[in-house]
Design a protein around this motif. Structure first.
Motif, PDB file in Angstrom:
ATOM      1  N   SER A  70     -18.820   7.373  -0.136  1.00  0.00           N
ATOM      2  CA  SER A  70     -19.126   7.159  -1.556  1.00  0.00           C
ATOM      3  C   SER A  70     -17.872   7.193  -2.419  1.00  0.00           C
ATOM      4  O   SER A  70     -17.865   6.671  -3.539  1.00  0.00           O
ATOM      5  N   ILE A  71     -16.813   7.793  -1.905  1.00  0.00           N
ATOM      6  CA  ILE A  71     -15.558   7.875  -2.656  1.00  0.00           C
ATOM      7  C   ILE A  71     -15.017   6.484  -2.974  1.00  0.00           C
ATOM      8  O   ILE A  71     -14.438   6.258  -4.043  1.00  0.00           O
ATOM      9  N   PHE A  72     -15.216   5.561  -2.054  1.00  0.00           N
ATOM     10  CA  PHE A  72     -14.728   4.194  -2.273  1.00  0.00           C
ATOM     11  C   PHE A  72     -15.378   3.590  -3.518  1.00  0.00           C
ATOM     12  O   PHE A  72     -14.724   2.909  -4.313  1.00  0.00           O
ATOM     13  N   VAL A  73     -16.664   3.860  -3.694  1.00  0.00           N
ATOM     14  CA  VAL A  73     -17.384   3.367  -4.875  1.00  0.00           C
ATOM     15  C   VAL A  73     -16.957   4.143  -6.117  1.00  0.00           C
ATOM     16  O   VAL A  73     -16.780   3.575  -7.199  1.00  0.00           O
ATOM     17  N   ASP A  74     -16.784   5.442  -5.942  1.00  0.00           N
ATOM     18  CA  ASP A  74     -16.395   6.301  -7.068  1.00  0.00           C
ATOM     19  C   ASP A  74     -15.119   5.818  -7.752  1.00  0.00           C
ATOM     20  O   ASP A  74     -14.999   5.875  -8.982  1.00  0.00           O
ATOM     21  N   ALA A  75     -14.160   5.378  -6.949  1.00  0.00           N
ATOM     22  CA  ALA A  75     -12.867   4.977  -7.506  1.00  0.00           C
ATOM     23  C   ALA A  75     -13.035   3.895  -8.568  1.00  0.00           C
ATOM     24  O   ALA A  75     -12.422   3.955  -9.645  1.00  0.00           O
ATOM     25  N   PHE A  76     -13.890   2.932  -8.282  1.00  0.00           N
ATOM     26  CA  PHE A  76     -14.108   1.840  -9.237  1.00  0.00           C
ATOM     27  C   PHE A  76     -15.004   2.285 -10.389  1.00  0.00           C
ATOM     28  O   PHE A  76     -14.824   1.844 -11.530  1.00  0.00           O
ATOM     29  N   GLN A 100       2.209   4.686  -7.807  1.00  0.00           N
ATOM     30  CA  GLN A 100       1.881   5.679  -6.782  1.00  0.00           C
ATOM     31  C   GLN A 100       1.982   5.089  -5.382  1.00  0.00           C
ATOM     32  O   GLN A 100       2.555   5.702  -4.480  1.00  0.00           O
ATOM     33  N   THR A 101       1.435   3.901  -5.195  1.00  0.00           N
ATOM     34  CA  THR A 101       1.488   3.282  -3.868  1.00  0.00           C
ATOM     35  C   THR A 101       2.920   2.895  -3.492  1.00  0.00           C
ATOM     36  O   THR A 101       3.285   2.950  -2.312  1.00  0.00           O
ATOM     37  N   LEU A 102       3.721   2.536  -4.463  1.00  0.00           N
ATOM     38  CA  LEU A 102       5.132   2.240  -4.186  1.00  0.00           C
ATOM     39  C   LEU A 102       5.873   3.493  -3.728  1.00  0.00           C
ATOM     40  O   LEU A 102       6.722   3.435  -2.830  1.00  0.00           O
ATOM     41  N   LEU A 103       5.532   4.634  -4.335  1.00  0.00           N
ATOM     42  CA  LEU A 103       6.187   5.892  -3.982  1.00  0.00           C
ATOM     43  C   LEU A 103       5.812   6.368  -2.580  1.00  0.00           C
ATOM     44  O   LEU A 103       6.511   7.205  -2.006  1.00  0.00           O
ATOM     45  N   ILE A 104       4.725   5.839  -2.041  1.00  0.00           N
ATOM     46  CA  ILE A 104       4.361   6.159  -0.659  1.00  0.00           C
ATOM     47  C   ILE A 104       5.361   5.535   0.316  1.00  0.00           C
ATOM     48  O   ILE A 104       5.513   5.982   1.449  1.00  0.00           O
ATOM     49  N   LYS A 105       6.048   4.492  -0.155  1.00  0.00           N
ATOM     50  CA  LYS A 105       7.167   3.873   0.572  1.00  0.00           C
ATOM     51  C   LYS A 105       6.741   3.149   1.845  1.00  0.00           C
ATOM     52  O   LYS A 105       7.491   3.098   2.817  1.00  0.00           O
ATOM     53  N   GLU A 106       5.541   2.630   1.835  1.00  0.00           N
ATOM     54  CA  GLU A 106       5.076   1.766   2.933  1.00  0.00           C
ATOM     55  C   GLU A 106       4.682   0.449   2.282  1.00  0.00           C
ATOM     56  O   GLU A 106       3.572   0.296   1.777  1.00  0.00           O
ATOM     57  N   PHE A 107       5.608  -0.510   2.287  1.00  0.00           N
ATOM     58  CA  PHE A 107       5.467  -1.707   1.464  1.00  0.00           C
ATOM     59  C   PHE A 107       4.182  -2.477   1.758  1.00  0.00           C
ATOM     60  O   PHE A 107       3.470  -2.894   0.835  1.00  0.00           O
ATOM     61  N   LYS A 108       3.872  -2.666   3.018  1.00  0.00           N
ATOM     62  CA  LYS A 108       2.678  -3.444   3.366  1.00  0.00           C
ATOM     63  C   LYS A 108       1.404  -2.716   2.943  1.00  0.00           C
ATOM     64  O   LYS A 108       0.428  -3.347   2.528  1.00  0.00           O
ATOM     65  N   PHE A 109       1.416  -1.399   3.058  1.00  0.00           N
ATOM     66  CA  PHE A 109       0.275  -0.625   2.561  1.00  0.00           C
ATOM     67  C   PHE A 109       0.133  -0.806   1.056  1.00  0.00           C
ATOM     68  O   PHE A 109      -0.979  -0.972   0.538  1.00  0.00           O
ATOM     69  N   THR A 110       1.254  -0.780   0.350  1.00  0.00           N
ATOM     70  CA  THR A 110       1.240  -0.966  -1.102  1.00  0.00           C
ATOM     71  C   THR A 110       0.603  -2.299  -1.476  1.00  0.00           C
ATOM     72  O   THR A 110      -0.255  -2.367  -2.370  1.00  0.00           O
ATOM     73  N   ILE A 111       0.996  -3.355  -0.785  1.00  0.00           N
ATOM     74  CA  ILE A 111       0.450  -4.686  -1.062  1.00  0.00           C
ATOM     75  C   ILE A 111      -1.052  -4.719  -0.802  1.00  0.00           C
ATOM     76  O   ILE A 111      -1.845  -5.177  -1.647  1.00  0.00           O
ATOM     77  N   LEU A 112      -1.467  -4.217   0.349  1.00  0.00           N
ATOM     78  CA  LEU A 112      -2.886  -4.261   0.716  1.00  0.00           C
ATOM     79  C   LEU A 112      -3.732  -3.394  -0.211  1.00  0.00           C
ATOM     80  O   LEU A 112      -4.817  -3.806  -0.644  1.00  0.00           O
ATOM     81  N   ASN A 114      -3.176  -2.507  -3.308  1.00  0.00           N
ATOM     82  CA  ASN A 114      -3.288  -3.104  -4.638  1.00  0.00           C
ATOM     83  C   ASN A 114      -4.133  -4.375  -4.626  1.00  0.00           C
ATOM     84  O   ASN A 114      -4.868  -4.642  -5.585  1.00  0.00           O
ATOM     85  N   LEU A 115      -4.051  -5.141  -3.554  1.00  0.00           N
ATOM     86  CA  LEU A 115      -4.899  -6.331  -3.439  1.00  0.00           C
ATOM     87  C   LEU A 115      -6.375  -5.946  -3.406  1.00  0.00           C
ATOM     88  O   LEU A 115      -7.212  -6.571  -4.073  1.00  0.00           O
ATOM     89  N   ILE A 116      -6.689  -4.917  -2.637  1.00  0.00           N
ATOM     90  CA  ILE A 116      -8.080  -4.458  -2.543  1.00  0.00           C
ATOM     91  C   ILE A 116      -8.564  -3.957  -3.899  1.00  0.00           C
ATOM     92  O   ILE A 116      -9.651  -4.318  -4.368  1.00  0.00           O
ATOM     93  N   LEU A 117      -7.749  -3.122  -4.532  1.00  0.00           N
ATOM     94  CA  LEU A 117      -8.144  -2.576  -5.833  1.00  0.00           C
ATOM     95  C   LEU A 117      -8.347  -3.681  -6.865  1.00  0.00           C
ATOM     96  O   LEU A 117      -9.389  -3.736  -7.539  1.00  0.00           O
ATOM     97  N   LEU A 118      -7.379  -4.567  -6.987  1.00  0.00           N
ATOM     98  CA  LEU A 118      -7.432  -5.587  -8.033  1.00  0.00           C
ATOM     99  C   LEU A 118      -8.532  -6.612  -7.778  1.00  0.00           C
ATOM    100  O   LEU A 118      -9.196  -7.066  -8.721  1.00  0.00           O
TER     101      LEU A 118
END
Length: 253
Positions: A70-76, A100-112, A114-118
């Motif tokens: 349910s957390i996945f739904v909660d975020a939105f 925040q995702t950039l600071l995780i320093k995993e570029f491909k994770f950051t892209i994915l 943000n794509l999912i969120l947006l």
């Protein structure tokens, strides 16, 4: 509906208070009533391995794991609710999420991530026309349901002693816990779950689980290794896990 609105605002107020208490109460004290309280620290929100392994260790029961989707739904829901208060909030929230995702320093994770969120957020903004109170009700009910889900799990480390072990949920351990702490853990647990529904919290962990197989990791653990570490922490205690060394240090005698 007005009652739901007011209750949600009260929950938000107490959640903000809990967040502040996590920052100012001595760790060895707050950790006795809020397990893994450091997960709420801003500095820990960019330590995805810590967040992910803790998540796996704390959610071993299949019923609890399903409930926590349910957390996945909660975020939105959180983003849409806060955007209803002020429409300038959403671009700021998205920008902070990107940082925040950039600071995780995993570029491909950051892209994915943000794509999912947006993508999902854009779809919801174009389709959503229900009263915002329904989303408020969802975030409260899902948080309460996740608290119930933890009834199927053992007690997290350091609630009872300094062993770093998970304790079985039975009469003996509950007796050691004490009635006052048991009663206190329910609202604290609710507020913690309420807060965890935000996009900057466990949503990222679930994105990590979803996307982990899609790219070669450079700076964060592959999800199967996260699961291995989480299960080992669950079975053997968290003191043996290097990721939790700084957390366990708060409870050294």
């Amino acid at each position: 509906m007005e009652n739901i609105y007011n209750i949600w605002l009260i929950c938000l107020l107490f959640t903000c208070l809990l967040f502040l208490l996590c920052l100012i109460i001595p760790p060895q004290k707050i950790g006795r009533i809020l397990p893994f309280f450091t997960a709420f620290w801003p500095s820990k929100n960019i330590q995805l391995d810590f967040q992910s392994v803790a998540y796996v260790a704390l959610h071993r029961n299949i019923i609890n794991r399903i409930i926590h989707y349910s957390i996945f739904v909660d975020a939105f829901a959180w983003l849409l609710i806060l955007n209803s208060f002020w429409q300038g909030f959403l671009p700021i929230a998205v920008l902070l999420f990107m940082v925040q995702t950039l600071l995780i320093k995993e570029f491909k994770f950051t892209i994915l991530a943000n794509l999912i969120l947006l993508t999902i957020l854009a779809a919801l903004l174009s389709l959503f026309d229900a009263n915002i109170e329904y989303l408020m009700l969802w975030t409260m009910l899902s948080a309460a349901l996740r608290v119930i889900g933890h009834f199927f799990e053992p007690l997290p480390p350091f609630l009872i002693d300094n062993s770093g072990q998970f304790a079985p949920m039975n009469f003996t351990t509950l007796k050691k816990l004490g009635l006052i702490k048991i009663v206190a853990l329910l609202p604290i647990g609710f507020l913690a779950e309420f807060l965890s529904g935000q996009a900057n919290r466990l949503f990222l962990v679930q994105i990590n689980a979803i996307t982990s197989a899609l790219y070669k990791h450079q700076h964060i653990l592959v999800w199967k290794n996260v699961v291995t570490k989480g299960i080992n922490s669950y079975k053997k205690g968290i003191k043996q896990e290097p990721l939790f060394k700084s957390y366990c240090r708060f409870f050294e005698k």
